[in-house]
Design a protein around this motif. Structure first.
Motif, short mmCIF file in Angstrom:
data_model
loop_
_atom_site.label_atom_id
_atom_site.label_comp_id
_atom_site.label_asym_id
_atom_site.label_seq_id
_atom_site.Cartn_x
_atom_site.Cartn_y
_atom_site.Cartn_z
N GLY A 408 0.78 -1.23 0.00
CA GLY A 408 0.00 0.00 0.00
C GLY A 408 0.81 1.28 0.00
O GLY A 408 0.39 2.28 -0.60
N PHE A 409 1.99 1.26 0.63
CA PHE A 409 2.70 2.52 0.81
C PHE A 409 4.19 2.47 0.43
O PHE A 409 4.68 3.34 -0.28
CB PHE A 409 2.55 3.00 2.26
N ILE A 410 4.89 1.46 0.91
CA ILE A 410 6.34 1.46 0.70
C ILE A 410 6.71 1.27 -0.76
O ILE A 410 7.56 2.00 -1.30
CB ILE A 410 7.00 0.39 1.59
N PHE A 411 6.08 0.33 -1.46
CA PHE A 411 6.42 0.11 -2.87
C PHE A 411 6.02 1.29 -3.77
O PHE A 411 6.83 1.73 -4.60
CB PHE A 411 5.78 -1.18 -3.38
N PRO A 412 4.79 1.85 -3.65
CA PRO A 412 4.48 3.04 -4.46
C PRO A 412 5.43 4.20 -4.18
O PRO A 412 5.83 4.92 -5.10
CB PRO A 412 3.04 3.39 -4.05
N ALA A 413 5.80 4.37 -2.90
CA ALA A 413 6.73 5.45 -2.55
C ALA A 413 8.12 5.18 -3.13
O ALA A 413 8.79 6.09 -3.63
CB ALA A 413 6.82 5.59 -1.04
N ALA A 414 8.54 3.91 -3.11
CA ALA A 414 9.85 3.57 -3.65
C ALA A 414 9.92 3.80 -5.15
O ALA A 414 10.93 4.30 -5.68
CB ALA A 414 10.18 2.11 -3.33
N VAL A 415 8.85 3.45 -5.87
CA VAL A 415 8.80 3.69 -7.32
C VAL A 415 8.89 5.18 -7.60
O VAL A 415 9.59 5.63 -8.52
CB VAL A 415 7.50 3.11 -7.91
N THR A 416 8.19 5.98 -6.79
CA THR A 416 8.20 7.44 -6.98
C THR A 416 9.58 8.02 -6.70
O THR A 416 10.08 8.87 -7.45
CB THR A 416 7.16 8.09 -6.07
N LEU A 417 10.22 7.60 -5.64
CA LEU A 417 11.55 8.11 -5.30
C LEU A 417 12.59 7.63 -6.31
O LEU A 417 13.57 8.34 -6.58
CB LEU A 417 11.93 7.67 -3.88
N ARG A 418 12.40 6.45 -6.87
CA ARG A 418 13.29 5.95 -7.94
C ARG A 418 13.17 6.84 -9.18
O ARG A 418 14.16 7.18 -9.81
CB ARG A 418 12.91 4.50 -8.28
N ASP A 419 11.94 7.21 -9.53
CA ASP A 419 11.62 8.23 -10.55
C ASP A 419 12.46 8.07 -11.83
O ASP A 419 13.19 9.00 -12.23
CB ASP A 419 11.80 9.62 -9.94
N ARG A 420 12.33 6.93 -12.47
CA ARG A 420 13.12 6.66 -13.67
C ARG A 420 12.85 7.65 -14.80
O ARG A 420 13.72 7.90 -15.64
CB ARG A 420 12.82 5.25 -14.19
N TYR A 421 11.65 8.20 -14.84
CA TYR A 421 11.27 9.05 -15.97
C TYR A 421 11.22 10.54 -15.61
O TYR A 421 10.78 11.36 -16.43
CB TYR A 421 9.90 8.59 -16.52
N GLY A 422 11.63 10.88 -14.40
CA GLY A 422 11.71 12.29 -14.02
C GLY A 422 10.39 13.01 -13.96
O GLY A 422 10.30 14.20 -14.28
N ILE A 423 9.32 12.31 -13.52
CA ILE A 423 7.99 12.94 -13.49
C ILE A 423 7.53 13.26 -12.06
O ILE A 423 6.47 13.86 -11.88
CB ILE A 423 6.94 12.05 -14.18
N ALA A 424 8.28 12.83 -11.05
CA ALA A 424 7.88 13.06 -9.66
C ALA A 424 8.13 14.52 -9.27
O ALA A 424 9.19 15.07 -9.56
CB ALA A 424 8.62 12.13 -8.72
N THR A 425 7.15 15.13 -8.62
CA THR A 425 7.31 16.50 -8.14
C THR A 425 7.94 16.48 -6.74
O THR A 425 8.05 15.42 -6.10
CB THR A 425 5.95 17.21 -8.06
N LYS A 426 8.34 17.63 -6.29
CA LYS A 426 8.91 17.74 -4.93
C LYS A 426 7.87 17.33 -3.89
O LYS A 426 8.19 16.65 -2.91
CB LYS A 426 9.38 19.18 -4.69
N ARG A 427 6.61 17.70 -4.14
CA ARG A 427 5.53 17.32 -3.22
C ARG A 427 5.37 15.81 -3.17
O ARG A 427 5.16 15.23 -2.10
CB ARG A 427 4.22 17.97 -3.67
#
Length: 463
Positions: A408-427
Motif C-alpha cells: 500500500g505505501f512502501i512500494f508506491p513510494a519507492a517507485v516514486t523516489l526511484r523516478d526513472r522518468y523524471g515525473i515526480a514533483t517535490k511534493r
C-alpha cells in the motif's frame, strides 16, 4: 486530418483496447506471460461495475476489526485516522497509476519490474501472496465465528447455526468451513475474468450496507431509550505500554484499505481506462464512509466490551424488540458478504502466484490445468490456515505489519523516489518519504508491542 491527429487517435485506441505498449525486447516483461497472465484484451467493463469490484476489494474483513480500533484509540483519534488512511491510500494509488502510464506497464508487477528489475517484481508478488492469503484466512475465520461460534477469554459466543439447531457435528467449525470452501469459494474462484464478478460484488456491497443499516438502527434505538453510555472520545494512556499499544491499530487500518493489487486489473478491463482515478476516488469515498459509520456505531453499541471481531458481539440479547432476529440478520448478511468478496481477493492471489512460479508461461486463462492446479492448491492452504489461526487480530497484525504496508505505501513510494522518468514533483517525494517513515515506524512499534504482549502472556503462568 493531420498526421499528428492520426497518431493521437491511434494511441488512444491502443490504450482503450488495452494492447500493452511495451518494448518487445524488455527482459522484464515476457511476451508469453503478458505481465502476470491476466491480460486477455477484454475492455468492456462499466464504470459502476469497476466501482463495485474495487469497493468489494476494500470492504472485506477489515471492517469487522475497526470498532476494536476505536476501543484502543478512542472515538476522535480513531475517526481521524480512518479518514487520513483513506487520503493516503488515494495518494499512493494515484502514484501507481501515473507511473504505470509513463512506463507503459499494465500491472503492478510490471511497474515494479520496470523500476527495480525482476527482483523488485518478485518481492511485490511475494507480498501479495502473504497479504491475500492472510486476508482470505481472516474471511474464513469470521465465517466460522459467525456460523459455528467462537470462544474469547473463556466465554463461548454461539454461532448462528448453534443457535438455530443446537450443537451438532455438521455445524462444527471444520465441517462448516469445508462446505463453504467447496460449495461457494471453489465455484466462484473458477471465473477467469474479474469483470465477471461485478454482480456478486454489487450484492456483496449491498450486504455490507445491510449490516451497517441494522447496526445503526439498533444503536440509535438504544441511545434513545438510554440503555448505552457515551463511549470514550480519547484513548486511555496511563503508562508506556498503553501508549505503545496505540500503534497496534496501524496494521489493521492499513490492511482495511489495501486494494492496490486489483487496480490494474480493473483498469485493464475498463471500457475507458481514463476513468480509473474516478473509480478509485468513488470507491474510497464509499468505503471510508462505511468504515467511519461502522466504527462509530459499533463502538457506541458495545463500548469497551467490543471484541476483535465485532460480529462475535452479536450473539447476546441486545435488549430490544426482535433482537435475536436482528442479531442473525447482521451476522448472516456479513458472512454472505465475505463469501462474495472471496473471489475478488483470490483473483490477484492466483495471478501473482502464477507470475512467481511460471514467469514465462503462456497466459493463465489459456491453460486450464495450471489454472485449476493453482486454484485448488491456494484454496487448500487458505482452508488449513483458517483452522489453525485463532484470531482475526493476529492475522491482521501479521499481514498489516509486513506485506500490506509494503503493497500500500512502501512500494508506491519507492517507485516514486526511484523516478526513472523524471515525473515526480517535490511534493510527491516529500509525501513518499512521509509515508515510508510513518509506515516503518508504526509497524515496528506494533510488532514490538505484539511480541512483548506474547512474551508477557507466556511468562505469566510461571510467575
Amino acid at each position: 486530418m493531420t498526421i499528428g491527429s492520426i497518431k493521437t487517435v491511434k494511441e488512444k485506441k491502443s490504450r482503450n483496447s488495452k494492447q500493452p505498449v511495451v518494448d518487445e525486447q524488455s527482459p522484464l516483461l515476457p511476451t508469453k506471460h503478458q505481465e502476470d497472465g491476466g491480460f486477455d484484451e477484454f475492455n468492456g467493463a462499466s464504470f459502476s461495475g469497476a466501482i463495485f469490484n474495487l469497493s468489494t476489494t476494500i470492504v472485506g474483513a477489515g471492517i469487522m476489526a475497526l470498532p476494536a480500533t476505536m476501543k484502543v484509540l478512542g472515538l476522535i483519534p480513531g475517526i481521524v485516522l480512518i479518514i487520513l488512511m483513506a487520503f493516503l491510500t488515494e495518494a499512493s494509488i494515484e502514484l501507481l497509476i501515473r507511473f504505470s502510464r509513463t512506463s507503459k506497464s499494465v500491472s503492478y508487477g510490471g511497474l515494479m519490474g520496470d523500476a527495480f528489475g525482476k527482483y523488485g517484481k518478485m518481492l511485490l508478488q511475494i507480498c501479495i501472496l502473504v497479504n491475500n492469503i492472510g486476508v482470505l484466512v481472516v474471511y474464513l475465520i469470521i465465517i466460522g465465528d459467525v456460523l459455528s461460534g467462537t470462544t474469547s477469554s473463556g466465554t463461548h459466543h454461539a454461532g448462528v447455526l448453534e443457535g438455530w439447531f443446537g450443537v451438532h457435528w455438521w455445524n462444527g467449525r471444520f465441517f462448516v468451513l469445508l462446505v463453504t470452501t467447496l460449495g461457494v469459494f471453489s465455484p466462484l474462484a473458477c471465473l477467469k475474468r474479474i469483470d465477471s464478478l461485478r454482480y456478486t460484488s454489487a450484492l456483496s456491497v449491498a450486504l455490507a450496507v445491510v449490516f451497517l443499516v441494522v447496526t445503526v438502527g439498533i444503536t440509535i434505538f438504544k441511545l434513545i431509550n438510554g440503555s448505552i453510555l457515551m463511549p470514550r472520545l480519547l484513548p486511555n494512556i496511563y503508562d508506556m505500554a498503553s501508549f505503545v499499544k496505540l500503534f497496534t491499530v496501524v496494521p489493521v487500518l492499513v490492511t482495511a484499505y489495501i486494494c492496490h493489487y486489483n487496480v490494474h486489473s480493473i483498469e485493464n478491463e475498463l471500457e475507458d481506462s481514463r476513468q480509473i482515478r474516478a473509480v478509485v476516488q468513488s470507491a474510497l469515498a464509499l468505503c471510508s464512509s462505511v468504515y467511519v459509520l461502522t466504527s462509530i456505531f459499533g463502538f457506541f453499541l458495545f463500548g469497551d466490551a467490543t471484541l476483535d471481531d465485532v460480529l462475535a458481539n452479536f450473539d447476546a440479547d441486545l435488549g430490544i424488540p426482535f433482537g435475536s432476529l436482528l442479531n442473525d440478520v447482521v451476522r448472516v448478511s456479513y458472512a454472505a458478504h465475505l463469501m462474495l468478496v472471496f473471489p475478488i481477493v483470490f483473483y490477484p492471489l492466483r495471478l501473482n502466484m502464477d507470475g512467481l512460479l511460471f514467469p514465462s508461461a503462456r497466459p493463465l486463462t489459456l491453460d486450464n490445468l495450471r489454472f485449476a492446479s493453482l486454484s485448488g492448491g491456494l484454496i487448500a492452504v487458505i482452508f488449513l490456515g483458517a483452522n489453525f489461526i485463532p484470531s482475526i487480530w493476529d492475522a491482521f497484525q501479521f499481514t498489516g505489519a509486513t506485506a500490506a504496508v509494503c503493497i500500500g505505501f512502501i512500494f508506491p513510494a519507492a517507485v516514486t523516489l526511484r523516478d526513472r522518468y523524471g515525473i515526480a514533483t517535490k511534493r510527491d517525494k516529500i509525501l513518499c518519504i512521509f509515508m515510508i517513515v510513518v509506515a516503518v515506524f508504526s509497524n515496528l512499534v506494533a510488532i514490538y508491542s505484539d511480541a512483548y504482549a506474547l512474551i508477557k502472556k507466556n511468562s505469566s503462568p510461571r510467575e
